[in-house]
Design a protein around this motif. Sequence first.
Motif, short mmCIF file in Angstrom:
data_model
loop_
_atom_site.label_atom_id
_atom_site.label_comp_id
_atom_site.label_asym_id
_atom_site.label_seq_id
_atom_site.Cartn_x
_atom_site.Cartn_y
_atom_site.Cartn_z
N ALA A 1 0.90 -1.18 0.16
CA ALA A 1 0.06 0.14 -0.04
C ALA A 1 0.90 1.33 0.13
N ALA A 2 2.15 1.24 0.65
CA ALA A 2 2.93 2.38 0.91
C ALA A 2 3.66 2.65 -0.50
N LEU A 3 3.90 1.65 -1.59
CA LEU A 3 4.64 1.82 -2.75
C LEU A 3 4.07 3.15 -3.70
N PRO A 4 2.88 3.23 -3.75
CA PRO A 4 2.42 4.31 -4.53
C PRO A 4 2.58 5.73 -3.85
N GLN A 5 2.90 5.80 -2.70
CA GLN A 5 3.16 7.03 -1.97
C GLN A 5 4.66 7.37 -1.90
N ILE A 6 5.27 6.43 -2.48
CA ILE A 6 7.01 6.74 -2.47
C ILE A 6 7.15 6.87 -3.94
N ALA B 1 14.56 -2.16 9.53
CA ALA B 1 13.71 -0.99 10.40
C ALA B 1 14.69 0.19 10.33
N TRP B 2 15.98 0.11 10.13
CA TRP B 2 16.48 1.44 10.25
C TRP B 2 16.53 2.18 9.03
N PHE B 3 16.45 1.41 7.97
CA PHE B 3 16.21 2.10 6.56
C PHE B 3 14.77 2.60 6.46
N ILE B 4 14.02 1.97 6.87
CA ILE B 4 12.51 2.57 6.58
C ILE B 4 12.16 3.69 7.57
N TYR B 5 12.93 3.72 8.79
CA TYR B 5 12.72 4.76 9.72
C TYR B 5 13.38 6.00 8.93
N HIS B 6 14.20 5.98 8.40
CA HIS B 6 14.79 7.18 7.49
C HIS B 6 13.95 7.64 6.10
N ILE B 7 12.88 6.87 5.83
CA ILE B 7 12.00 7.37 4.73
C ILE B 7 11.61 8.46 5.21
N THR B 8 11.47 9.52 4.36
CA THR B 8 10.92 11.08 4.68
C THR B 8 9.67 11.23 3.97
N ALA B 9 9.12 10.39 3.22
CA ALA B 9 7.61 10.49 2.63
C ALA B 9 6.75 10.39 3.64
N ASP B 10 5.54 11.08 3.56
CA ASP B 10 4.53 10.72 4.51
C ASP B 10 3.81 9.40 4.12
N LEU B 11 3.88 8.45 4.92
CA LEU B 11 3.08 7.14 4.52
C LEU B 11 2.00 7.07 5.18
N SER B 12 1.21 8.07 5.66
CA SER B 12 0.13 7.95 6.17
C SER B 12 -0.95 7.71 5.14
#
Length: 452
Positions: A132-137, A189-200
Amino acid sequence: MPASATFRSILAEKNFARLWYGQIISSLGDRFYQFALLSVVLGIKGGLEVGKDSARVTFCAMLPGLLFAPLYGWLVDHFSRRWVMIWCDLVRVVLTLSLLYLWFQLHNFVAVFVVIFLMGALNGLFIPARQAALPQIVSVDKLIPANALISLIGVIANLLGALFAALFVSIFGAHSSFILNALGFLTSAWFIYHITADLSPQSQTAIIADKKIGFWRSSIEGWHVLRQQRELGPLVLVKSIFSLIGALGLVTILQQMVVTMDLSTVRALAESLKHLLTHIAPKPPVFDIKMLSFGLFFAAIGLGVGLGVGICGWVRKWSHSKALPFAALAALGVALIGFAQLHEYIPAVIGAVLLGIVTALILIPIEARLQNDVDDARRGRLFALCNLCTTVSFLLGLAVNLDGRILGWLGPSLLIEDVGIATVVAAALLALINASTLKSFWSARQRTSPNS
């Protein structure tokens, strides 16, 4: 493919790269976990019932996807998908490390199955969150190559992870493999934590309105999507059939390799590797021939998926063909019929490459189209529903082999052939039912660009 949608340009987008690299490391660790578990299974009854025992382990890992699918969709569409993925990874770190005590100290096989069940529950939540997050990225016009790159994660994991995990477990045992798997989850988890896109998942106003509907009505929203967008239902059905085939075929192929296939080529390779590694290994390596043959086989499937990824990414027009998933499903059936006739290991490895190619041609276009056609507010629940359908299908396929009777009655070769024939028939029927849409192509919907 336009320059704006090349693999290199997508990897140049920092948020996608963070997700991608983290998932590669996590997936490599997963292969060590899987082969460590397989090593435990092979240690039971000398591995003579590996087909039945591996079916039981896989059944336990997949069962949470059946039980908790409505909850998965609700969580993914109500909370930040970024944090859902992070917490899944962190809890999996703890569960993986717990096996070091539960199995190697207590030898508690029941506790191991509990951990496998919980790991399966977290895997079942992580996957729809990522889908679900991929189209937000990435933007919608890049969904095919982006999904191809996501599929490439499995390729790399199978080509490198499966082969090296088989070698590593054979030389060092399963203990260190669980540690490597935990480190993989921690890195992800470390890599995902540094994703800056809003994945709400959606605006706060929409979330509040959705909460008024109630959990249970909200959780079945995926069914409403399929009723409203009728072309998507057959795609979910194709994925479900593929999942059923995967469960039937994979367990049966493992049994075929152990019982009926000539593994003399693998024995010769093991002797060569043993001679090569004697001078650098901490102890004389002892290879399990079955484990090594599984590793090479999965690596071959990974190579095939990689070739399929290239086809989907480079031949962009045909990747958007509505007929492609149905044609690829039929090709999978033909490949299984041919595979059933093989009793030599090298031809079987070549056949595994073909199985990998058609796998990519089935899954990548379906994933991209579901992401493209479903609005963000309901995408998590649609993928949760889709994963529920594939999980039910997979569990049904495993159930056939849980007691080993059908496998013992028909034998692995005949069962694989029968599955192939049934696959061709199913693909032909689905194509006939949906014939009016198969000559056209789907296109990217225009939406607001995601944050980067």
